[in-house]
Design a protein around this motif. Structure first.
Motif, PDB file in Angstrom:
ATOM      1  N   VAL A 125      32.149  52.739 -11.973  1.00 44.12           N
ATOM      2  CA  VAL A 125      32.227  53.403 -13.282  1.00 44.12           C
ATOM      3  C   VAL A 125      31.583  52.563 -14.365  1.00 44.12           C
ATOM      4  O   VAL A 125      30.762  53.053 -15.153  1.00 44.12           O
ATOM      5  CB  VAL A 125      33.695  53.719 -13.628  1.00 44.12           C
ATOM      6  N   ARG A 126      31.954  51.273 -14.433  1.00 43.92           N
ATOM      7  CA  ARG A 126      31.456  50.448 -15.535  1.00 43.92           C
ATOM      8  C   ARG A 126      30.003  50.051 -15.350  1.00 43.92           C
ATOM      9  O   ARG A 126      29.307  49.797 -16.331  1.00 43.92           O
ATOM     10  CB  ARG A 126      32.341  49.191 -15.642  1.00 43.92           C
ATOM     11  N   THR A 127      29.532  49.961 -14.120  1.00 46.36           N
ATOM     12  CA  THR A 127      28.155  49.519 -13.888  1.00 46.36           C
ATOM     13  C   THR A 127      27.180  50.673 -13.725  1.00 46.36           C
ATOM     14  O   THR A 127      25.967  50.475 -13.904  1.00 46.36           O
ATOM     15  CB  THR A 127      28.088  48.627 -12.637  1.00 46.36           C
ATOM     16  N   LEU A 128      27.656  51.878 -13.402  1.00 48.82           N
ATOM     17  CA  LEU A 128      26.760  53.011 -13.188  1.00 48.82           C
ATOM     18  C   LEU A 128      27.065  54.176 -14.134  1.00 48.82           C
ATOM     19  O   LEU A 128      26.174  54.657 -14.842  1.00 48.82           O
ATOM     20  CB  LEU A 128      26.862  53.493 -11.728  1.00 48.82           C
ATOM     21  N   VAL A 129      28.322  54.634 -14.133  1.00 43.91           N
ATOM     22  CA  VAL A 129      28.648  55.863 -14.857  1.00 43.91           C
ATOM     23  C   VAL A 129      28.536  55.682 -16.367  1.00 43.91           C
ATOM     24  O   VAL A 129      27.898  56.494 -17.055  1.00 43.91           O
ATOM     25  CB  VAL A 129      30.062  56.353 -14.474  1.00 43.91           C
ATOM     26  N   VAL A 130      29.166  54.638 -16.908  1.00 40.75           N
ATOM     27  CA  VAL A 130      29.126  54.442 -18.361  1.00 40.75           C
ATOM     28  C   VAL A 130      27.700  54.222 -18.866  1.00 40.75           C
ATOM     29  O   VAL A 130      27.282  54.858 -19.850  1.00 40.75           O
ATOM     30  CB  VAL A 130      30.062  53.287 -18.784  1.00 40.75           C
ATOM     31  N   PRO A 131      26.893  53.340 -18.244  1.00 41.49           N
ATOM     32  CA  PRO A 131      25.496  53.239 -18.694  1.00 41.49           C
ATOM     33  C   PRO A 131      24.764  54.576 -18.600  1.00 41.49           C
ATOM     34  O   PRO A 131      23.981  54.916 -19.502  1.00 41.49           O
ATOM     35  CB  PRO A 131      24.892  52.205 -17.742  1.00 41.49           C
ATOM     36  N   ALA A 132      25.001  55.331 -17.525  1.00 41.07           N
ATOM     37  CA  ALA A 132      24.331  56.632 -17.388  1.00 41.07           C
ATOM     38  C   ALA A 132      24.734  57.576 -18.509  1.00 41.07           C
ATOM     39  O   ALA A 132      23.895  58.321 -19.046  1.00 41.07           O
ATOM     40  CB  ALA A 132      24.667  57.249 -16.025  1.00 41.07           C
ATOM     41  N   LEU A 133      26.018  57.575 -18.892  1.00 40.07           N
ATOM     42  CA  LEU A 133      26.476  58.424 -19.998  1.00 40.07           C
ATOM     43  C   LEU A 133      25.820  58.007 -21.313  1.00 40.07           C
ATOM     44  O   LEU A 133      25.462  58.863 -22.141  1.00 40.07           O
ATOM     45  CB  LEU A 133      28.007  58.343 -20.130  1.00 40.07           C
ATOM     46  N   VAL A 134      25.649  56.702 -21.499  1.00 38.57           N
ATOM     47  CA  VAL A 134      24.970  56.229 -22.714  1.00 38.57           C
ATOM     48  C   VAL A 134      23.509  56.663 -22.706  1.00 38.57           C
ATOM     49  O   VAL A 134      22.978  57.116 -23.734  1.00 38.57           O
ATOM     50  CB  VAL A 134      25.083  54.692 -22.814  1.00 38.57           C
TER      51      VAL A 134
END
Length: 687
Positions: free
Chosen positions: A658-667
Motif C-alpha cells: 500500500v505505502r510503496t505502490l498504492v499511495v504513490p499511484a493515487l498521488v
C-alpha cells in the motif's frame, strides 16, 4: 523551539541532555510508587450489565466466600471398571477432607460409564491467595494411587484460573527478552553496523522501563487495573513505535551527514525535518489509544491508558534523548559505512526506490487496479468469520482445564461445569424456576440459598459453554424475565456464560463508539498536517482496505492452520486501532516528505523523490514492527496471538504494497488535486 533543538543537538550541550535524562530517570525509578500488575485479565464489565449486578448482589450471599475446583477422572474414552469406581470414590472422599463442604465432593459417574466428576467447594480467599499451590495440591490428591491408565484432570474456576496464571507466569520477562532480541537483530541488519543499533535499542529500552514505572504509579490513582496482557502489549508497542521513530530519525540524520560537515548541524536539520512527522505520527497513535478511555470494558480502558503513556514517552525519548546520544557518539557510530561529507550530495539519486517510483508513475491505474483485486481477494477470507471464543478456546495448546472440559462435554451435560446463576425476588422464586425449566436449552434448575430478599437458582444448560446456543438461551431467559409481570420481571441472569455474552455485547458497543472516533482523529491530524482534504480521505481508505485484507488473511490462517474457531472478543477493535494508527505513521512519513519535495520539484517528481528517500526506512520500520508484534505469539494466549498475527500481516501489507505502490499511484492519478485545497507544488519549477 529552535533554541531548544540547538541545545539538544549541540556537541557540548548534548552531554547535558544525557546527564539530565539519566538523573531524571533515576529519580523517577526510585521515587515513583511501584504497582504489581494483575496475574490475569478480569472481565471489567460496566456496572449496568446484568452480570455486574448479579456479582454485586452475590457478594451478600454465604456462597460468595466460596469457589470450587472440578475434578474429572477418565480413561481417555474407555469404560471405567469396578477398580476405577472404587479408586475414584476414595479420592473424592479424600478431596472432601480439604473442602468446606465434604459431602458435596461425592463423585458423579457419567451415563456412558467413561468419566466421573467431583465438585470440590473451597474457601475463596485462601484459594485465591495462592491459586497455583491450591491447584497443585488438588491434582496430587486426586491422582494419588489411581489404577494404571486412569487419569485425573482439574478444571472449573480453580482449574481455569490456575492455567491462565501459568500462561502469564514470567510473561513480562519472556516477552521482553524475545522483543529485545528481535529488535536487536533487525536493527543490525538494517543499519549494517555492529555498534549503531546499540544506541536506539538502549534509548527505547529505557523508555519502555520508564513507561512501565509511570503507568504503574498512575494506575491506582486513576482506578486503572493493568494486567499482564496489557503490560505485554504496552511493552511491544513502545519498542515497536520507539524503534520506528528511531529508524526515521537516523535515516534523515545519515542523509544530512552527507550534506554538511557538522554533525550537530546535520542532527538539527534531521530533527527539524523528521521531528514534525514523528510527533504527528506518535500523537495520532496516542490520541487513538486515548479513545479507549471511553470504552465500556475496563480492560480496553486500561490498554488505552497504559499504551498512550508509553507512546508519549517513546516520542519524547526519540526527539530529545536519541538525538543527543547520536550527536555525542559522532559519525564513527555508523562504522563500517561511515557517512562522509560530500559536496553537492543528493539523497534523491537513482536507486531501487527511485526506479520503482518511475514505474508506478508511468502506469498508476493498472497498479491501483491490481492492488484492489489483491486486497479484495484477501478480504474474502472474512466470509464465515465469527467473533467470540469459549473459555476452553482462550488458551493455546491443550491445558489440563481444557482437556477436562472436553471430557465433561462428551460424557455429561455440556454446561455442567459452567453454571448460570439466576437471582429472583423471594416471592417470585418458584415462578422464576418454572420459567427457567420451560426455557429451551435449560437442562436443570436447582434452587439455592437466599439473602436480602433474593433467591439464587443454579441453572445447567444443555449446550457447550460460550457457544451461540448458550448465548441464545441466556438471551431468551433474560427476555422472558423482562417481559414478565410483577416481581418476576426483576429477575437477573448472571454466571460465567452470561459474563461472556455481556463481554461480547460491550465489545461490540466499544467498536461502534471507538472506531468512528479513531477515524475522526486520524482525518483531522492528516488534514492539518498535509493541509488537504483529499489526501486524508484517500489515505484513510487505503488503511481501511489494509485492515480488512489483513483480517481476511488472518481469519483463513486461524481457521485452517491454527485451529481458532473465531476471533476473540476484543481482537477486532484492538487490531483496528493498531493497524490504523501504525498505518497512519507510514502515511505521514511518506506524504510529509512528498509535500516537502513538491515545493521544489512538483507533485509527481516530489512523490518519486519522497519514495526514494523514505522507501527503505519505511520498509525497514514495517518489517521491524511486524516482527515485534509477532512476538506476542510467545505467550500461550489466543487473543494476543491473534492480535500479533493480524497486525504483522497488516503492517507488512501496508509497508510493502500500500505505502510503496498504492499511495504513490493515487498521488500520480490525482496530481496536484491530492493536496487540495492547498497547492504546495504551485511554485515548483515546471519541466
Amino acid at each position: 523551539m529552535i533554541a531548544i533543538l540547538r541545545f539538544i543537538t549541540g556537541q557540548r550541550t548534548a552531554w547535558a541532555v544525557l546527564i539530565a535524562t539519566i538523573v531524571a530517570v533515576g529519580l523517577l525509578f526510585s521515587l515513583l510508587p511501584s504497582s504489581e500488575s494483575e496475574d490475569f485479565p478480569t472481565s471489567g464489565l460496566p456496572s449496568s450489565s446484568q452480570t455486574a449486578q448479579v456479582d454485586r448482589l452475590l457478594a451478600d450471599f454465604p456462597s460468595a466466600k466460596q469457589t470450587s475446583a472440578v475434578v474429572v477422572w477418565s480413561r481417555d474414552g474407555e469404560n471405567l471398571d469396578s477398580a476405577d469406581v472404587a479408586a475414584i470414590t476414595e479420592r473424592a472422599a479424600a478431596l472432601g477432607e480439604r473442602s468446606i463442604a465434604p459431602r458435596a465432593t461425592a463423585p458423579k459417574f457419567s451415563s456412558d460409564e467413561q468419566a466421573a466428576i467431583s465438585v470440590v467447594p473451597l474457601e475463596a480467599q485462601t484459594t485465591s491467595a495462592d491459586i497455583g499451590e491450591t491447584a497443585t495440591d488438588i491434582r496430587a490428591q486426586a491422582s494419588k494411587d489411581l489404577p494404571d491408565g486412569l487419569r485425573a484432570y482439574l478444571t472449573g474456576p480453580v482449574g481455569f484460573q490456575s492455567d491462565i496464571s501459568n500462561a502469564f507466569a514470567g510473561a513480562d520477562l519472556r516477552l521482553l527478552l524475545v522483543t529485545v532480541i528481535v529488535v536487536a537483530v533487525l536493527l543490525i541488519v538494517t543499519y549494517r553496523s555492529p555498534v549503531l543499533w546499540i544506541v536506539p535499542l538502549v534509548v527505547v529500552g529505557i523508555a519502555d522501563g520508564l513507561s512501565t514505572v509511570v503507568v504503574g504509579a498512575l494506575a491506582d490513582p486513576f482506578g486503572i487495573t493493568v494486567d499482564a496482557s496489557v503490560a505485554g502489549i504496552q511493552s511491544v508497542l513502545v519498542f515497536g513505535a520507539g524503534t520506528n521513530y528511531a529508524l526515521l530519525l537516523v535515516a534523515r540524520y545519515r542523509e544530512e551527514l552527507l550534506r554538511v560537515e557538522s554533525r550537530s548541524a546535520a542532527m538539527l536539520t534531521a530533527v527539524r525535518s523528521a521531528g514534525p512527522a514523528i510527533a504527528a505520527s506518535g500523537g495520532t497513535v496516542a490520541l487513538s489509544l486515548l479513545t479507549l478511555l471511553f470504552a465500556e470494558l475496563s480492560g480496553n480502558r486500561a490498554l488505552g491508558f497504559a499504551c498512550a503513556i508509553g507512546v508519549v514517552i517513546a516520542i519524547l525519548f526519540a526527539l530529545i534523548v536519541l538525538p543527543a546520544a547520536l550527536v555525542v557518539c559522532g559519525r564513527g557510530l555508523f562504522w563500517p559505512f561511515v557517512p562522509r561529507f560530500q559536496s553537492g550530495a543528493d539523497a534523491g539519486k537513482a536507486g531501487f526506490w527511485t526506479r520503482l517510483g518511475r514505474v508506478v508513475d508511468r502506469r498508476p491505474a493498472p497498479v491501483v487496479f491490481a492492488s484492489i483485486l489483491g486486497i479484495g481477494a484477501l478480504s474474502l477470507g472474512l466470509i464465515g468469520a465469527s467473533v467470540g471464543l469459549s473459555q476452553a478456546d482462550q488458551l493455546l495448546g491443550e491445558p489440563e482445564s481444557v482437556q477436562a472440559q472436553k471430557i465433561v462435554d462428551g460424557s455429561f451435560s455440556a454446561g455442567l461445569t459452567s453454571q448460570t446463576v439466576v437471582l429472583a425476588p423471594d416471592a417470585a422464586a418458584a415462578d422464576a424456576a418454572d420459567l427457567a425449566s420451560a426455557t429451551r436449552g435449560v437442562d436443570a434448575v436447582q434452587p439455592g440459598e437466599s439473602a436480602n430478599g433474593l433467591t439464587r437458582l443454579n441453572l445447567s444448560l444443555a449446550s457447550a459453554p460460550g457457544s451461540d446456543e448458550t448465548f441464545g438461551t441466556i438471551a431468551a431467559l433474560r427476555g422472558s424475565y423482562a417481559d414478565a409481570s410483577g416481581a418476576l420481571s426483576e429477575t437477573l441472569v448472571g454466571g460465567t456464560d452470561a459474563t461472556a455474552l455481556d463481554n461480547l455485547t460491550s465489545a461490540q458497543a466499544d467498536q461502534d463508539l471507538i472506531i468512528p472516533m479513531i477515524l475522526a482523529i486520524v482525518f483531522t491530524i492528516l488534514a492539518i498536517l498535509l493541509r488537504s482534504l483529499v489526501a486524508p480521505v484517500l489515505l484513510i481508505v487505503s488503511v481501511l482496505a489494509t485492515y480488512f485484507a489483513s483480517l481476511g488473511a488472518s481469519n483463513w490462517i486461524f481457521q485452517n492452520l491454527m485451529g481458532f474457531p473465531a476471533f476473540n472478543t476484543n481482537v477486532l477493535l484492538l487490531a483496528f486501532l493498531f493497524l490504523v494508527a501504525l498505518g497512519v505513521d507510514y502515511n505521514i512519513f511518506l506524504t510529509t516528505r512528498a509535500r516537502e519535495e513538491a515545493h521544489r520539484h512538483g507533485t509527481r517528481e516530489g512523490m518519486v523523490r519522497a519514495l526514494s528517500s523514505t522507501g527503505a526506512v519505511i520498509t525497514s520500520a514495517g518489517i521491524l514492527i511486524a516482527a515485534v508484534f509477532a512476538v506476542l505469539g510467545v505467550l500461550p494466549v489466543v487473543a494476543l496471538t491473534q492480535i500479533g498475527v493480524i497486525v504483522c500481516i497488516g503492517v507488512l501489507l501496508d509497508t510493502l504494497v500500500v505505502r510503496t505502490l498504492v499511495v504513490p499511484a493515487l498521488v500520480f492519478l490525482t496530481g496536484d488535486r491530492f493536496w487540495w485545497p492547498s497547492r504546495p507544488a504551485a511554485r515548483a519549477p515546471r519541466i
